[in-house]
Write an enzyme that holds these catalytic residues in place. Structure first.
Site, PDB file in Angstrom:
ATOM      1  N   TYR A   1      40.629  40.380  43.567  1.00  0.00           N
ATOM      2  CA  TYR A   1      39.327  41.049  43.415  1.00  0.00           C
ATOM      3  C   TYR A   1      38.343  40.144  42.672  1.00  0.00           C
ATOM      4  O   TYR A   1      37.127  40.307  42.779  1.00  0.00           O
ATOM      5  CB  TYR A   1      39.526  42.386  42.706  1.00  0.00           C
ATOM      6  CG  TYR A   1      38.418  43.381  42.936  1.00  0.00           C
ATOM      7  CD1 TYR A   1      38.026  43.751  44.217  1.00  0.00           C
ATOM      8  CD2 TYR A   1      37.761  43.971  41.857  1.00  0.00           C
ATOM      9  CE1 TYR A   1      37.014  44.678  44.418  1.00  0.00           C
ATOM     10  CE2 TYR A   1      36.748  44.901  42.047  1.00  0.00           C
ATOM     11  CZ  TYR A   1      36.384  45.245  43.329  1.00  0.00           C
ATOM     12  OH  TYR A   1      35.376  46.162  43.526  1.00  0.00           O
TER      13      TYR A   1
ATOM     14  N   THR B   1      36.698  49.451  54.828  1.00  0.00           N
ATOM     15  CA  THR B   1      35.281  49.343  55.200  1.00  0.00           C
ATOM     16  C   THR B   1      34.961  47.856  55.354  1.00  0.00           C
ATOM     17  O   THR B   1      35.808  47.007  55.085  1.00  0.00           O
ATOM     18  CB  THR B   1      34.373  49.899  54.082  1.00  0.00           C
ATOM     19  OG1 THR B   1      34.582  49.090  52.912  1.00  0.00           O
ATOM     20  CG2 THR B   1      34.683  51.345  53.742  1.00  0.00           C
TER      21      THR B   1
ATOM     22  N   LYS C   1      32.036  45.092  38.695  1.00  0.00           N
ATOM     23  CA  LYS C   1      32.251  46.534  38.500  1.00  0.00           C
ATOM     24  C   LYS C   1      32.243  46.895  37.013  1.00  0.00           C
ATOM     25  O   LYS C   1      31.808  47.993  36.639  1.00  0.00           O
ATOM     26  CB  LYS C   1      33.558  46.981  39.169  1.00  0.00           C
ATOM     27  CG  LYS C   1      33.521  46.923  40.696  1.00  0.00           C
ATOM     28  CD  LYS C   1      32.345  47.696  41.291  1.00  0.00           C
ATOM     29  CE  LYS C   1      32.422  47.841  42.797  1.00  0.00           C
ATOM     30  NZ  LYS C   1      31.177  48.344  43.385  1.00  0.00           N
TER      31      LYS C   1
ATOM     32  N   MET D   1      28.708  43.381  47.076  1.00  0.00           N
ATOM     33  CA  MET D   1      29.109  42.174  47.814  1.00  0.00           C
ATOM     34  C   MET D   1      29.535  41.086  46.821  1.00  0.00           C
ATOM     35  O   MET D   1      28.826  40.819  45.859  1.00  0.00           O
ATOM     36  CB  MET D   1      27.974  41.632  48.672  1.00  0.00           C
ATOM     37  CG  MET D   1      28.474  40.464  49.508  1.00  0.00           C
ATOM     38  SD  MET D   1      27.380  39.957  50.828  1.00  0.00           S
ATOM     39  CE  MET D   1      25.980  39.370  49.938  1.00  0.00           C
TER      40      MET D   1
ATOM     41  N   GLY E   1      23.279  52.117  51.166  1.00  0.00           N
ATOM     42  CA  GLY E   1      24.513  51.376  51.495  1.00  0.00           C
ATOM     43  C   GLY E   1      25.289  51.807  52.721  1.00  0.00           C
ATOM     44  O   GLY E   1      26.419  51.377  52.903  1.00  0.00           O
TER      45      GLY E   1
ATOM     46  N   ASP F   1      15.671  45.436  50.074  1.00  0.00           N
ATOM     47  CA  ASP F   1      16.692  44.612  49.427  1.00  0.00           C
ATOM     48  C   ASP F   1      16.823  45.131  47.991  1.00  0.00           C
ATOM     49  O   ASP F   1      15.843  45.126  47.230  1.00  0.00           O
ATOM     50  CB  ASP F   1      16.221  43.146  49.458  1.00  0.00           C
ATOM     51  CG  ASP F   1      17.237  42.209  48.831  1.00  0.00           C
ATOM     52  OD1 ASP F   1      18.101  42.671  48.059  1.00  0.00           O
ATOM     53  OD2 ASP F   1      17.146  41.003  49.105  1.00  0.00           O
TER      54      ASP F   1
ATOM     55  N   ILE G   1      31.375  54.053  52.955  1.00  0.00           N
ATOM     56  CA  ILE G   1      31.474  55.233  52.091  1.00  0.00           C
ATOM     57  C   ILE G   1      30.133  55.980  52.110  1.00  0.00           C
ATOM     58  O   ILE G   1      30.093  57.205  52.212  1.00  0.00           O
ATOM     59  CB  ILE G   1      31.896  54.811  50.667  1.00  0.00           C
ATOM     60  CG1 ILE G   1      33.323  54.225  50.708  1.00  0.00           C
ATOM     61  CG2 ILE G   1      31.822  55.995  49.704  1.00  0.00           C
ATOM     62  CD1 ILE G   1      33.792  53.557  49.430  1.00  0.00           C
TER      63      ILE G   1
ATOM     64  N   TYR H   1      35.354  50.489  41.235  1.00  0.00           N
ATOM     65  CA  TYR H   1      36.773  50.252  41.564  1.00  0.00           C
ATOM     66  C   TYR H   1      37.523  49.933  40.279  1.00  0.00           C
ATOM     67  O   TYR H   1      36.946  49.357  39.341  1.00  0.00           O
ATOM     68  CB  TYR H   1      36.880  49.091  42.575  1.00  0.00           C
ATOM     69  CG  TYR H   1      38.298  48.762  42.952  1.00  0.00           C
ATOM     70  CD1 TYR H   1      39.119  49.725  43.545  1.00  0.00           C
ATOM     71  CD2 TYR H   1      38.838  47.498  42.710  1.00  0.00           C
ATOM     72  CE1 TYR H   1      40.428  49.434  43.878  1.00  0.00           C
ATOM     73  CE2 TYR H   1      40.149  47.203  43.042  1.00  0.00           C
ATOM     74  CZ  TYR H   1      40.943  48.182  43.623  1.00  0.00           C
ATOM     75  OH  TYR H   1      42.245  47.887  43.943  1.00  0.00           O
TER      76      TYR H   1
ATOM     77  N   ILE I   1      26.527  50.063  47.065  1.00  0.00           N
ATOM     78  CA  ILE I   1      26.137  48.692  47.419  1.00  0.00           C
ATOM     79  C   ILE I   1      27.089  47.725  46.731  1.00  0.00           C
ATOM     80  O   ILE I   1      27.360  47.874  45.535  1.00  0.00           O
ATOM     81  CB  ILE I   1      24.703  48.408  46.912  1.00  0.00           C
ATOM     82  CG1 ILE I   1      23.686  49.325  47.594  1.00  0.00           C
ATOM     83  CG2 ILE I   1      24.337  46.941  47.106  1.00  0.00           C
ATOM     84  CD1 ILE I   1      22.276  49.225  46.996  1.00  0.00           C
TER      85      ILE I   1
HETATM   86  P1  NAI Z   1      30.132  48.661  53.121  1.00  0.00           P
HETATM   87  O1  NAI Z   1      30.201  47.217  53.484  1.00  0.00           O
HETATM   88  O2  NAI Z   1      30.120  49.631  54.221  1.00  0.00           O
HETATM   89  O3  NAI Z   1      28.893  48.939  52.145  1.00  0.00           O
HETATM   90  C1  NAI Z   1      28.343  47.955  51.294  1.00  0.00           C
HETATM   91  C2  NAI Z   1      26.843  48.045  51.480  1.00  0.00           C
HETATM   92  O4  NAI Z   1      26.116  47.211  50.580  1.00  0.00           O
HETATM   93  C3  NAI Z   1      26.421  47.635  52.903  1.00  0.00           C
HETATM   94  O5  NAI Z   1      25.736  48.696  53.523  1.00  0.00           O
HETATM   95  C4  NAI Z   1      25.494  46.458  52.658  1.00  0.00           C
HETATM   96  O6  NAI Z   1      24.496  46.294  53.642  1.00  0.00           O
HETATM   97  C5  NAI Z   1      24.934  46.835  51.284  1.00  0.00           C
HETATM   98  N1  NAI Z   1      24.238  45.714  50.644  1.00  0.00           N
HETATM   99  C6  NAI Z   1      24.706  44.447  50.462  1.00  0.00           C
HETATM  100  N2  NAI Z   1      23.748  43.696  49.915  1.00  0.00           N
HETATM  101  C7  NAI Z   1      22.651  44.489  49.725  1.00  0.00           C
HETATM  102  C8  NAI Z   1      21.342  44.289  49.203  1.00  0.00           C
HETATM  103  N3  NAI Z   1      20.963  43.102  48.744  1.00  0.00           N
HETATM  104  N4  NAI Z   1      20.488  45.338  49.198  1.00  0.00           N
HETATM  105  C9  NAI Z   1      20.859  46.553  49.660  1.00  0.00           C
HETATM  106  N5  NAI Z   1      22.089  46.808  50.158  1.00  0.00           N
HETATM  107  C10 NAI Z   1      22.961  45.789  50.199  1.00  0.00           C
HETATM  108  O7  NAI Z   1      31.426  48.902  52.190  1.00  0.00           O
HETATM  109  P2  NAI Z   1      31.857  50.123  51.251  1.00  0.00           P
HETATM  110  O8  NAI Z   1      33.295  49.914  50.991  1.00  0.00           O
HETATM  111  O9  NAI Z   1      31.387  51.404  51.821  1.00  0.00           O
HETATM  112  O10 NAI Z   1      31.102  49.810  49.890  1.00  0.00           O
HETATM  113  C11 NAI Z   1      30.300  50.749  49.198  1.00  0.00           C
HETATM  114  C12 NAI Z   1      30.574  50.703  47.712  1.00  0.00           C
HETATM  115  O11 NAI Z   1      31.895  51.179  47.450  1.00  0.00           O
HETATM  116  C13 NAI Z   1      30.495  49.302  47.094  1.00  0.00           C
HETATM  117  O12 NAI Z   1      29.921  49.383  45.814  1.00  0.00           O
HETATM  118  C14 NAI Z   1      31.963  48.926  46.974  1.00  0.00           C
HETATM  119  O13 NAI Z   1      32.202  47.931  45.999  1.00  0.00           O
HETATM  120  C15 NAI Z   1      32.525  50.287  46.559  1.00  0.00           C
HETATM  121  N6  NAI Z   1      33.974  50.423  46.664  1.00  0.00           N
HETATM  122  C16 NAI Z   1      34.612  50.075  47.830  1.00  0.00           C
HETATM  123  C17 NAI Z   1      35.988  50.152  47.909  1.00  0.00           C
HETATM  124  C18 NAI Z   1      36.693  49.703  49.147  1.00  0.00           C
HETATM  125  O14 NAI Z   1      37.916  49.464  49.083  1.00  0.00           O
HETATM  126  N7  NAI Z   1      36.024  49.612  50.298  1.00  0.00           N
HETATM  127  C19 NAI Z   1      36.807  50.639  46.779  1.00  0.00           C
HETATM  128  C20 NAI Z   1      36.028  51.040  45.623  1.00  0.00           C
HETATM  129  C21 NAI Z   1      34.658  50.919  45.575  1.00  0.00           C
END
Ligand code: NAI
EC number: 1.3.1.9
Length: 280
Positions: free
Chosen positions: A162, A200, A169, A99, A18, A69, A25, A152, A97
């Site tokens: 959300y 992010t 989640k 979306m 991810g 994927d 993160i 989250y 990961i």
């Molecule tokens: P990010 O957008 O940098 O990371 C999300 C990742 O999921 C990306 O690298 C994306 O390419 C990957 N992804 C999407 N579809 C995919 C697939 N089919 N196969 C493989 N990878 C796939 O954003 P962030 O915030 O770093 O997100 C990471 C985790 O943290 C997620 O689970 C998010 O829900 C969680 N999170 C984020 C918060 C926030 O406020 N940003 C708060 C709490 C949890």
């Protein structure tokens, strides 16, 4: 915090899913795991190759990249075979990961497009099950290992914007418990970190994200937890120091989850009401 790290992950191998760009993160987790002495592969969806900058992280942490994927069984089976060839077995998995397809397209919760909803759950939640399944099925996961997934507080409480991601989640955290029971028999642990709103790509894709971020910042006694501090917490969960912690949702949120309202928010609300009265 020691710049040199504490050697918490010396001799450990793993995979981190991810990291899209340097705000992700997972990107910060990879930097922290590298600092703590781990060796690991990085993975993301093939489409992220075009959108992100993971090759840069791979070079900085001396890690191989495996594009897969996380909703595709064949991709995951071949990924874990490759990882096993590279390391002989892994000690940790980081699932970062997520979306929300309806969220991205601004479709309200009461009108969800169910194909997109399924896609949201498949990407954000079921992918954790698939990843752990293939890690076990290929024999890539070592006994005594650790799995961490990012969650989250929208899993427990309603944050209106959300939307479907609250359901995603909740399912993710349930998979953590259900798989945790089975993994415990091999001393493998699995936990979810419930992280503060973080700026992010995924975070900013949520309408109203800035309001959620600022609200949590004012309510949490320590303010919002950064991605860097989340990464530091994550490496403790990958280390042997937390070897008896499993099946938990662990809040990493500066105290937000124990709060109702704070003086800062009371004062801001009082000012807003006063302005409304003055305007009336
Ligand atoms: P990010 O957008 O940098 O990371 C999300 C990742 O999921 C990306 O690298 C994306 O390419 C990957 N992804 C999407 N579809 C995919 C697939 N089919 N196969 C493989 N990878 C796939 O954003 P962030 O915030 O770093 O997100 C990471 C985790 O943290 C997620 O689970 C998010 O829900 C969680 N999170 C984020 C918060 C926030 O406020 N940003 C708060 C709490 C949890």
């Amino acid at each position: 915090m020691s710049d040199a790290g504490y050697g918490l992950l010396d001799g450990k191998t793993g995979i981190i899913f991810g990291a899209l760009n340097d705000e992700s993160i997972a990107w910060k987790v990879a930097e922290a795991a590298h600092r703590e002495g781990a060796q690991f592969a990085l993975s993301n969806a093939p489409v992220a190759r075009r959108l992100g900058s993971m090759d840069e992280l791979a070079e900085a942490t001396d890690s191989p990249v495996i594009w897969a994927d996380a909703t595709d069984d064949e991709d995951l089976a071949s990924l874990f075979n490759e990882v096993q060839d590279e390391y002989g077995g892994i000690d940790f998995i980081v699932h970062s990961i997520g979306m929300g397809v309806n969220v991205r397209k601004d479709v309200p919760y009461e009108d969800l497009n169910y194909n997109w909803y399924q896609k949201t759950l498949d990407i954000s939640s079921v992918s954790l099950h698939r990843i752990v399944h293939h890690a076990l099925d290929t024999g890539a996961m070592n006994d005594g290992g650790s799995v961490v997934a990012m969650s989250y507080i929208g899993a427990q409480r309603i944050f209106s914007k959300y939307s479907e991601m609250g359901d995603a989640k909740a399912l993710l955290e349930s998979i953590v418990r259900s798989f945790g029971y089975r993994l415990g028999q091999r001393d493998i642990r699995i936990n979810a970190i419930s992280q503060s709103p973080t700026k992010t790509t995924a975070g900013s894709g949520i309408e109203g994200f800035n309001a959620m971020y600022e609200f949590a910042e004012r309510v949490s006694p320590m303010g919002n937890a950064s991605a860097e501090s989340c990464a530091d917490y994550t490496v403790t969960l990958l280390s042997d120091l937390t070897r008896m912690v499993t099946m938990q949702t662990l809040y990493h949120d500066g105290g937000f989850s124990s709060m109702g309202i704070s003086d800062q928010l009371v004062e801001a609300m009082q000012d807003a009401f006063q302005n409304d009265d003055d305007d009336a």
